[in-house]
Design a protein around this motif. Sequence first.
Motif, mmCIF file in Angstrom:
data_model
loop_
_atom_site.group_PDB
_atom_site.id
_atom_site.type_symbol
_atom_site.label_atom_id
_atom_site.label_comp_id
_atom_site.label_asym_id
_atom_site.label_seq_id
_atom_site.Cartn_x
_atom_site.Cartn_y
_atom_site.Cartn_z
ATOM 1 N N PRO A 119 0.830 -1.219 0.000
ATOM 2 C CA PRO A 119 0.000 0.000 0.000
ATOM 3 C C PRO A 119 0.857 1.257 0.000
ATOM 4 N N LEU A 120 0.406 2.275 -0.735
ATOM 5 C CA LEU A 120 1.034 3.578 -0.629
ATOM 6 C C LEU A 120 0.667 4.185 0.718
ATOM 7 N N SER A 121 1.601 4.903 1.299
ATOM 8 C CA SER A 121 1.334 5.524 2.595
ATOM 9 C C SER A 121 0.270 6.612 2.444
ATOM 10 N N LYS A 122 -0.405 6.895 3.529
ATOM 11 C CA LYS A 122 -1.406 7.952 3.503
ATOM 12 C C LYS A 122 -0.759 9.304 3.244
ATOM 13 N N GLU A 123 0.508 9.470 3.645
ATOM 14 C CA GLU A 123 1.219 10.725 3.385
ATOM 15 C C GLU A 123 1.394 10.946 1.888
ATOM 16 N N ILE A 124 1.694 9.863 1.152
ATOM 17 C CA ILE A 124 1.818 9.980 -0.305
ATOM 18 C C ILE A 124 0.443 10.225 -0.933
ATOM 19 N N ILE A 125 -0.563 9.460 -0.511
ATOM 20 C CA ILE A 125 -1.891 9.604 -1.099
ATOM 21 C C ILE A 125 -2.450 11.002 -0.868
ATOM 22 N N GLU A 126 -2.180 11.567 0.296
ATOM 23 C CA GLU A 126 -2.731 12.897 0.607
ATOM 24 C C GLU A 126 -2.143 14.003 -0.261
ATOM 25 N N GLN A 127 -1.062 13.722 -0.988
ATOM 26 C CA GLN A 127 -0.517 14.700 -1.919
ATOM 27 C C GLN A 127 -1.333 14.775 -3.211
ATOM 28 N N ILE A 128 -2.157 13.753 -3.450
ATOM 29 C CA ILE A 128 -3.038 13.775 -4.623
ATOM 30 C C ILE A 128 -4.219 14.695 -4.325
ATOM 31 N N LYS A 129 -4.433 15.674 -5.179
ATOM 32 C CA LYS A 129 -5.546 16.600 -5.000
ATOM 33 C C LYS A 129 -6.746 16.111 -5.797
ATOM 34 N N SER A 130 -7.934 16.287 -5.245
ATOM 35 C CA SER A 130 -9.144 15.847 -5.939
ATOM 36 C C SER A 130 -10.265 16.863 -5.767
ATOM 37 N N GLN A 131 -11.107 16.902 -6.776
ATOM 38 C CA GLN A 131 -12.300 17.759 -6.754
ATOM 39 C C GLN A 131 -13.448 16.987 -7.379
ATOM 40 N N THR A 132 -14.591 16.990 -6.705
ATOM 41 C CA THR A 132 -15.743 16.212 -7.152
ATOM 42 C C THR A 132 -16.947 17.111 -7.394
ATOM 43 N N LEU A 133 -17.681 16.797 -8.438
ATOM 44 C CA LEU A 133 -18.977 17.420 -8.697
ATOM 45 C C LEU A 133 -19.978 16.300 -8.901
ATOM 46 N N ILE A 134 -21.008 16.241 -8.064
ATOM 47 C CA ILE A 134 -22.022 15.193 -8.129
ATOM 48 C C ILE A 134 -23.394 15.844 -8.311
ATOM 49 N N THR A 135 -24.139 15.401 -9.303
ATOM 50 C CA THR A 135 -25.481 15.920 -9.539
ATOM 51 C C THR A 135 -26.423 14.753 -9.814
ATOM 52 N N ALA A 136 -27.681 14.920 -9.440
ATOM 53 C CA ALA A 136 -28.728 13.933 -9.724
ATOM 54 C C ALA A 136 -29.704 14.533 -10.715
ATOM 55 N N GLU A 137 -30.065 13.742 -11.707
ATOM 56 C CA GLU A 137 -31.007 14.189 -12.716
ATOM 57 C C GLU A 137 -32.051 13.111 -12.935
ATOM 58 N N SER A 138 -33.136 13.479 -13.565
ATOM 59 C CA SER A 138 -34.204 12.529 -13.848
ATOM 60 C C SER A 138 -34.505 12.513 -15.342
ATOM 61 N N ASN A 139 -34.844 11.335 -15.838
ATOM 62 C CA ASN A 139 -35.334 11.208 -17.207
ATOM 63 C C ASN A 139 -36.521 10.243 -17.203
ATOM 64 N N ARG A 140 -36.966 9.798 -18.332
ATOM 65 C CA ARG A 140 -38.152 8.949 -18.404
ATOM 66 C C ARG A 140 -37.934 7.603 -17.722
ATOM 67 N N SER A 141 -36.677 7.173 -17.648
ATOM 68 C CA SER A 141 -36.374 5.884 -17.028
ATOM 69 C C SER A 141 -36.197 5.987 -15.525
ATOM 70 N N GLY A 142 -36.182 7.197 -14.999
ATOM 71 C CA GLY A 142 -35.966 7.386 -13.568
ATOM 72 C C GLY A 142 -34.769 8.273 -13.309
ATOM 73 N N GLN A 143 -34.296 8.245 -12.082
ATOM 74 C CA GLN A 143 -33.189 9.117 -11.688
ATOM 75 C C GLN A 143 -31.852 8.488 -12.039
ATOM 76 N N PHE A 144 -30.903 9.313 -12.424
ATOM 77 C CA PHE A 144 -29.541 8.848 -12.606
ATOM 78 C C PHE A 144 -28.585 9.877 -12.023
ATOM 79 N N ILE A 145 -27.367 9.453 -11.792
ATOM 80 C CA ILE A 145 -26.346 10.278 -11.173
ATOM 81 C C ILE A 145 -25.287 10.635 -12.201
ATOM 82 N N GLN A 146 -24.907 11.885 -12.201
ATOM 83 C CA GLN A 146 -23.776 12.340 -13.012
ATOM 84 C C GLN A 146 -22.717 12.859 -12.050
ATOM 85 N N TRP A 147 -21.485 12.361 -12.201
ATOM 86 C CA TRP A 147 -20.419 12.882 -11.354
ATOM 87 C C TRP A 147 -19.109 12.987 -12.121
#
Length: 212
Positions: A119-147
């Motif tokens: 395993p990579l150490s948590k110190e190494i992993i914490e150097q990776i930067k991340s940004q998330t955008l999560i949205t929920a939408e609906s269509n005729r088939s029901g709800q789906f998630i876009q991220w």
Amino acid sequence: MNLKIPYIKDLAGPDLLSASLFLDTLSKNYITNVPWPQYKNKPDVSFAICYTDENILLKYYVHEDSFRALYKTHNDPVYKDSCVEVFISFDESGYYNLEFNSLGTCLAAFGKNRNERTPLSKEIIEQIKSQTLITAESNRSGQFIQWELTLIIPFGTFYNHHFTSLKNQVCSVNFYKCGDELPEPHYLAWNNIISKEPDFHLPQYFGKAEFI
């Protein structure tokens, strides 16, 4: 499959917002192979990638009709959540697996095969930067998630290789989408895999990538 990863010189920093917006301008690569057809669910998944003098910039785009995001501690089993992954090998010494759920929680290790991994150490992993955008939408088939998940992966993540530049580096790589504990599990790969059961830890089926 073959992938050309472009070099971007003038993206200062970069910060996550500028990285995300820039990656939106690049051509997308699609993760469409379903190596195990008994898992019929097939989310719509693509990614954009480039590199700078110090980092790999990677952004995933996901549409799926079920969603899970439970794990919040690095090196938790994020593959059970809605998960995207990149496995990369620079030589015969082994490959790195970097696995992320939609929250940016990362499971990462290095080794030659599924069973021989450090395993990579948590110190190494914490150097990776991340940004998330999560949205929920609906269509005729029901709800789906876009991220979307934007990642800035510093060269230091690849701690066994001590890169100062990736220019002209050729590697083996594969990109994945999975969700082991979703209502309908799925397993998608960028470069196709041949095996009886789901297994992403098969470097013989990695595609080729060149940092140009």
